[in-house]
Design an enzyme around this catalytic site. Structure first.
Site, short mmCIF file in Angstrom:
data_model
loop_
_atom_site.label_atom_id
_atom_site.label_comp_id
_atom_site.label_asym_id
_atom_site.label_seq_id
_atom_site.Cartn_x
_atom_site.Cartn_y
_atom_site.Cartn_z
N HIS A 232 0.90 -1.22 -0.17
CA HIS A 232 -0.33 0.29 0.38
C HIS A 232 0.63 1.31 -0.15
O HIS A 232 1.50 1.64 0.35
CB HIS A 232 -1.03 -0.06 1.41
CG HIS A 232 -2.19 0.60 0.78
ND1 HIS A 232 -1.53 2.22 1.60
CD2 HIS A 232 -2.96 0.78 0.66
CE1 HIS A 232 -3.20 2.72 1.15
NE2 HIS A 232 -3.72 2.17 0.87
N GLU B 53 -4.41 2.32 -7.31
CA GLU B 53 -4.16 3.38 -6.03
C GLU B 53 -3.18 4.37 -6.23
O GLU B 53 -2.39 4.91 -5.79
CB GLU B 53 -4.86 3.05 -4.45
CG GLU B 53 -5.19 2.15 -4.23
CD GLU B 53 -5.78 1.41 -2.77
OE1 GLU B 53 -6.79 1.59 -2.56
OE2 GLU B 53 -4.70 1.83 -1.19
N GLY C 242 -7.86 9.37 0.39
CA GLY C 242 -8.54 10.01 1.31
C GLY C 242 -8.41 11.03 0.79
O GLY C 242 -8.94 12.79 1.88
P1 13P Z 1 -9.90 5.96 0.17
O1 13P Z 1 -11.39 4.99 0.04
O2 13P Z 1 -9.82 7.04 1.47
O3 13P Z 1 -9.18 7.01 -0.28
O4 13P Z 1 -8.34 5.27 0.68
C1 13P Z 1 -8.19 5.00 -0.39
C2 13P Z 1 -6.95 3.30 0.31
O5 13P Z 1 -6.35 3.81 0.30
C3 13P Z 1 -7.88 2.25 0.77
O6 13P Z 1 -6.36 1.04 0.56
#
Ligand code: 13P
Length: 249
Positions: free
Chosen positions: A93, A163, A169
């Site tokens: 991540h 991602e 976020g």
């Molecule tokens: P958000 O959905 O809070 O933007 O986070 C995404 C994330 O990093 C999932 O691993």
């Protein structure tokens, strides 16, 4: 055919007081037509696994060490996650790549460890805003993918999550075209390495997925589901995302 996957990443959120959210989620989705996974902090894993034991929901870890056991204070091995009830583990991540300086090679070693322990890995890739604005998105993602997925990976057990760091976020999401471009690129790159097997790899999008944008994102070709952060913490927010995935073609 790839089965769709709605995965929640609770990150560093949640205590036993929040376990009722998983009960509520299970009650809303007794027989989901997609896979539903929640990855709580390690301190909650065993209890959450117990809570979902008689439901269709599965639980996973958010990281693991690359070794099975040993003198690594504070770390948790893939075997330990599996013994606690995990079936998946998120690896590489962007928050771990940034906070803990994780390299592609380390993520590949963790992915191999997860597979050996019987966990299905969710390998995360994604560009920073600077990299996107510099026109380097596909170059960066290609390098991360090549370096973070170990040789010999069983394609049907591999999940790759795209991602974009700048979408996590922030409430910002890429355009549908941008998501499609990256997901098509991921499938092509995986095909170069895994040949026809690459068709079995599930590709998730993650970054500010909410009830309001989920259906549009799930309509994008090659998007097999989502990795959801903030909106996975509450059953009433995660549930409509699962429902949107169930309705996606
Ligand atoms: P958000 O959905 O809070 O933007 O986070 C995404 C994330 O990093 C999932 O691993």
């Amino acid at each position: 055919m790839r089965r769709k996957l709605a995965a929640g990443n609770w990150k560093m959120n949640g205590t036993a007081a929040d376990l009722h959210q998983i009960d509520a989620l299970a009650a809303r989705h007794p027989v989901p037509s997609v896979d539903v996974l929640v990855c709580p902090p390690a301190t909650l894993l065993a209890r959450m696994a117990g809570a979902v034991a008689d439901t269709a929901i599965t639980v996973g870890g958010q990281d693991c060490h690359q070794e099975a056991s040993g003198a690594h204070t504070g770390d948790i091995s893939a075997q330990m996650l599996a013994a606690a009830g995990a079936t998946f583990v998120i690896l590489g991540h962007s928050e771990r790549r940034t906070d803990h300086n994780e390299s592609d090679a380390l993520v590949a070693a963790k992915t191999a460890a997860a597979l050996a322990a019987g966990l299905d890995p969710i390998v995360c890739v994604g560009e920073s805003l600077e990299e996107r604005e510099g026109g380097r998105t596909l170059e960066v993602i290609g390098r991360q993918l090549d370096g973070s997925v170990p040789d010999g990976v069983p394609a049907a057990r591999l999940v790759v999550a795209y991602e974009p760091v700048w979408a996590i976020g922030t409430g910002r999401t890429p355009t549908i075209q941008q998501i499609e471009e990256v997901h098509r690129f991921l499938r092509k790159r995986l095909t170069e390495r895994l040949d026809q097997q690459a068709r079995s790899v599930r590709l998730l999008y993650g970054g500010s997925v909410k009830a309001g944008n989920a259906a549009d994102i799930f309509a994008v070709p090659e998007v097999d589901g989502a990795l959801v952060g903030g909106a996975s913490l509450k059953a009433e927010e995660f549930s409509p995302i699962i429902a949107a995935l169930e309705q996606a073609r």
